[in-house]
Design a protein around this motif. Structure first.
Motif, PDB file in Angstrom:
ATOM      1  N   GLU A 287      17.014 -46.835  11.321  1.00  0.00           N
ATOM      2  CA  GLU A 287      16.050 -45.744  11.137  1.00  0.00           C
ATOM      3  C   GLU A 287      16.443 -44.846   9.977  1.00  0.00           C
ATOM      4  O   GLU A 287      15.588 -44.183   9.378  1.00  0.00           O
ATOM      5  N   THR A 288      17.720 -44.814   9.650  1.00  0.00           N
ATOM      6  CA  THR A 288      18.171 -43.950   8.549  1.00  0.00           C
ATOM      7  C   THR A 288      18.120 -44.652   7.199  1.00  0.00           C
ATOM      8  O   THR A 288      18.407 -44.047   6.176  1.00  0.00           O
ATOM      9  N   GLY A 289      17.774 -45.929   7.196  1.00  0.00           N
ATOM     10  CA  GLY A 289      17.643 -46.626   5.918  1.00  0.00           C
ATOM     11  C   GLY A 289      18.473 -47.894   5.838  1.00  0.00           C
ATOM     12  O   GLY A 289      18.992 -48.391   6.839  1.00  0.00           O
ATOM     13  N   CYS A 290      18.627 -48.392   4.623  1.00  0.00           N
ATOM     14  CA  CYS A 290      19.307 -49.659   4.369  1.00  0.00           C
ATOM     15  C   CYS A 290      20.822 -49.475   4.375  1.00  0.00           C
ATOM     16  O   CYS A 290      21.359 -48.633   3.656  1.00  0.00           O
ATOM     17  N   GLY A 291      21.505 -50.288   5.166  1.00  0.00           N
ATOM     18  CA  GLY A 291      22.955 -50.201   5.260  1.00  0.00           C
ATOM     19  C   GLY A 291      23.690 -50.903   4.135  1.00  0.00           C
ATOM     20  O   GLY A 291      24.899 -50.759   3.996  1.00  0.00           O
ATOM     21  N   VAL A 292      22.964 -51.684   3.328  1.00  0.00           N
ATOM     22  CA  VAL A 292      23.572 -52.381   2.186  1.00  0.00           C
ATOM     23  C   VAL A 292      22.800 -52.038   0.908  1.00  0.00           C
ATOM     24  O   VAL A 292      22.623 -52.870   0.029  1.00  0.00           O
ATOM     25  N   TYR A 293      22.343 -50.798   0.832  1.00  0.00           N
ATOM     26  CA  TYR A 293      21.405 -50.394  -0.226  1.00  0.00           C
ATOM     27  C   TYR A 293      21.921 -50.724  -1.626  1.00  0.00           C
ATOM     28  O   TYR A 293      21.176 -51.225  -2.465  1.00  0.00           O
ATOM     29  N   ASN A 294      23.194 -50.467  -1.882  1.00  0.00           N
ATOM     30  CA  ASN A 294      23.735 -50.729  -3.218  1.00  0.00           C
ATOM     31  C   ASN A 294      23.784 -52.217  -3.549  1.00  0.00           C
ATOM     32  O   ASN A 294      23.902 -52.590  -4.727  1.00  0.00           O
ATOM     33  N   ASP A 295      23.691 -53.065  -2.528  1.00  0.00           N
ATOM     34  CA  ASP A 295      23.774 -54.515  -2.734  1.00  0.00           C
ATOM     35  C   ASP A 295      22.545 -55.236  -2.190  1.00  0.00           C
ATOM     36  O   ASP A 295      22.593 -56.435  -1.933  1.00  0.00           O
ATOM     37  N   ARG A 296      21.456 -54.532  -2.033  1.00  0.00           N
ATOM     38  CA  ARG A 296      20.223 -55.120  -1.496  1.00  0.00           C
ATOM     39  C   ARG A 296      19.699 -56.212  -2.426  1.00  0.00           C
ATOM     40  O   ARG A 296      19.906 -56.167  -3.632  1.00  0.00           O
ATOM     41  N   PRO A 297      18.986 -57.194  -1.879  1.00  0.00           N
ATOM     42  CA  PRO A 297      18.502 -58.318  -2.688  1.00  0.00           C
ATOM     43  C   PRO A 297      17.460 -57.903  -3.722  1.00  0.00           C
ATOM     44  O   PRO A 297      16.870 -56.831  -3.639  1.00  0.00           O
ATOM     45  N   TRP A 298      17.197 -58.835  -4.643  1.00  0.00           N
ATOM     46  CA  TRP A 298      16.246 -58.601  -5.729  1.00  0.00           C
ATOM     47  C   TRP A 298      14.868 -58.173  -5.225  1.00  0.00           C
ATOM     48  O   TRP A 298      14.308 -57.198  -5.746  1.00  0.00           O
ATOM     49  N   PRO A 299      14.265 -58.842  -4.212  1.00  0.00           N
ATOM     50  CA  PRO A 299      12.920 -58.420  -3.775  1.00  0.00           C
ATOM     51  C   PRO A 299      12.892 -56.976  -3.281  1.00  0.00           C
ATOM     52  O   PRO A 299      11.893 -56.268  -3.474  1.00  0.00           O
ATOM     53  N   CYS A 300      13.965 -56.537  -2.637  1.00  0.00           N
ATOM     54  CA  CYS A 300      14.024 -55.169  -2.130  1.00  0.00           C
ATOM     55  C   CYS A 300      14.128 -54.167  -3.279  1.00  0.00           C
ATOM     56  O   CYS A 300      13.563 -53.065  -3.210  1.00  0.00           O
ATOM     57  N   ARG A 301      14.837 -54.521  -4.316  1.00  0.00           N
ATOM     58  CA  ARG A 301      14.959 -53.652  -5.491  1.00  0.00           C
ATOM     59  C   ARG A 301      13.626 -53.520  -6.221  1.00  0.00           C
ATOM     60  O   ARG A 301      13.292 -52.474  -6.756  1.00  0.00           O
ATOM     61  N   MET A 302      12.889 -54.604  -6.253  1.00  0.00           N
ATOM     62  CA  MET A 302      11.628 -54.623  -6.996  1.00  0.00           C
ATOM     63  C   MET A 302      10.491 -53.916  -6.260  1.00  0.00           C
ATOM     64  O   MET A 302       9.557 -53.426  -6.883  1.00  0.00           O
ATOM     65  N   TYR A 303      10.534 -53.897  -4.943  1.00  0.00           N
ATOM     66  CA  TYR A 303       9.426 -53.350  -4.158  1.00  0.00           C
ATOM     67  C   TYR A 303       9.054 -51.933  -4.614  1.00  0.00           C
ATOM     68  O   TYR A 303       9.931 -51.107  -4.814  1.00  0.00           O
ATOM     69  N   PRO A 304       7.761 -51.669  -4.802  1.00  0.00           N
ATOM     70  CA  PRO A 304       6.564 -52.443  -4.458  1.00  0.00           C
ATOM     71  C   PRO A 304       6.057 -53.324  -5.617  1.00  0.00           C
ATOM     72  O   PRO A 304       4.894 -53.717  -5.619  1.00  0.00           O
ATOM     73  N   LEU A 305       6.916 -53.609  -6.572  1.00  0.00           N
ATOM     74  CA  LEU A 305       6.511 -54.426  -7.712  1.00  0.00           C
ATOM     75  C   LEU A 305       6.891 -55.883  -7.517  1.00  0.00           C
ATOM     76  O   LEU A 305       7.809 -56.210  -6.778  1.00  0.00           O
ATOM     77  N   ASP A 306       6.182 -56.737  -8.208  1.00  0.00           N
ATOM     78  CA  ASP A 306       6.566 -58.136  -8.334  1.00  0.00           C
ATOM     79  C   ASP A 306       6.369 -58.529  -9.787  1.00  0.00           C
ATOM     80  O   ASP A 306       5.538 -57.938 -10.489  1.00  0.00           O
ATOM     81  N   MET A 307       7.144 -59.510 -10.237  1.00  0.00           N
ATOM     82  CA  MET A 307       7.024 -59.962 -11.621  1.00  0.00           C
ATOM     83  C   MET A 307       6.183 -61.227 -11.666  1.00  0.00           C
ATOM     84  O   MET A 307       6.424 -62.171 -10.925  1.00  0.00           O
ATOM     85  N   ASN A 308       5.186 -61.232 -12.537  1.00  0.00           N
ATOM     86  CA  ASN A 308       4.328 -62.397 -12.719  1.00  0.00           C
ATOM     87  C   ASN A 308       4.987 -63.393 -13.659  1.00  0.00           C
ATOM     88  O   ASN A 308       5.955 -63.073 -14.353  1.00  0.00           O
ATOM     89  N   GLU A 309       4.466 -64.613 -13.690  1.00  0.00           N
ATOM     90  CA  GLU A 309       5.053 -65.657 -14.520  1.00  0.00           C
ATOM     91  C   GLU A 309       5.023 -65.310 -16.006  1.00  0.00           C
ATOM     92  O   GLU A 309       5.863 -65.779 -16.767  1.00  0.00           O
ATOM     93  N   ASP A 310       4.054 -64.490 -16.416  1.00  0.00           N
ATOM     94  CA  ASP A 310       3.947 -64.132 -17.836  1.00  0.00           C
ATOM     95  C   ASP A 310       4.783 -62.907 -18.209  1.00  0.00           C
ATOM     96  O   ASP A 310       4.701 -62.403 -19.324  1.00  0.00           O
TER      97      ASP A 310
END
Length: 242
Positions: free
Chosen positions: A82-105
């Protein structure tokens, strides 16, 4: 949107949907994600894989999909509370990008809407290029680019491989890096292949350098790229003479 586009978003504990995006989702982990996460929780890579991932074989592909295992009860990420991510400094790429995603171009898209993510209603604007740096994305992009130099050729060619040991070696090299380090340093590997002392020291000390070494090993062993040299003393006598 391109990298200079500004988008509206803010996430913090006071946003009503805080951590809801960490539930009932599929997060595919790259080798670099696994390195960062296993070090964050302080366990060897094989234990991390057993405890926190699901390995999904992909038909006709050498490298399986590694997915973060959600809690069985509530389908939430095992590292979030409830207080947030316990591995925030090492969170995976999708979590870092949210709410963005990268398109193929190379452009970017918003992958959700304000009905699900109230952070998109927050009156805070950030340029995408600045956001990526703030979220620590560049090193992930660098390592994912190196990984793609292995995965792209494998997808592009039909591999006639039925030896399970090849699958095991490939997976170990990419995802079970602690075991791969033992393979490099404690087997006959260094007796058979030319590896300079600087590289050996890097492999001993750094998981990132070890992973880069693993990418090169896959290029050599699976893709046939001449990135390693066999020591003369390890060559069969007829090859040595010829």
């Amino acid at each position: 949107m391109d990298a200079e586009h500004a988008f509206q978003f803010r996430c913090s504990p006071d946003v009503p949907c805080f951590t809801e995006c960490c539930q009932d989702i599929t997060i595919v982990l790259t080798p670099y994600d696994v390195v960062r996460l296993k070090n964050a929780v302080g366990i060897p890579s094989d234990q991390f894989l057993d405890r926190y991932t699901v390995i999904v074989p992909k038909k006709n592909l050498l490298i399986p999909m590694v997915v973060l295992k959600m809690n069985e009860q509530d389908k939430r990420c095992p590292f979030v509370s409830e207080t947030g991510c316990g591995v925030y400094n090492d969170r995976p790429w999708p979590c870092r990008m949210y709410p963005l995603d990268m398109n193929e171009d190379g452009t970017f898209s918003i992958i959700t809407d304000s009905s699900r993510c109230k952070g998109l209603d927050e009156k805070e604007y950030t340029r995408i290029s600045n956001w990526l740096v703030e979220q620590g994305v560049p090193i992930y992009d660098e390592m994912n680019h190196l990984f793609s130099q292995v995965t792209a050729p494998l997808k592009a060619q039909e591999l006639d491989i039925d030896n399970p040991k090849v699958f095991q070696m490939t997976f170990m090299s990419l995802y079970n890096v602690d075991k791969f380090r033992d393979f490099v340093l404690k087997s006959s590997f260094l007796e058979r292949f030319e590896v300079d002392e600087t590289t050996i020291e890097k492999v001993k000390r750094s998981d990132v350098e070890l992973l880069k070494f693993a990418f090169e090993w896959i290029k050599f062993g699976i893709l046939g790229q001449k990135v390693f040299s066999i020591k003369e003393s390890a060559l069969p006598k007829n090859e040595e003479q010829g």
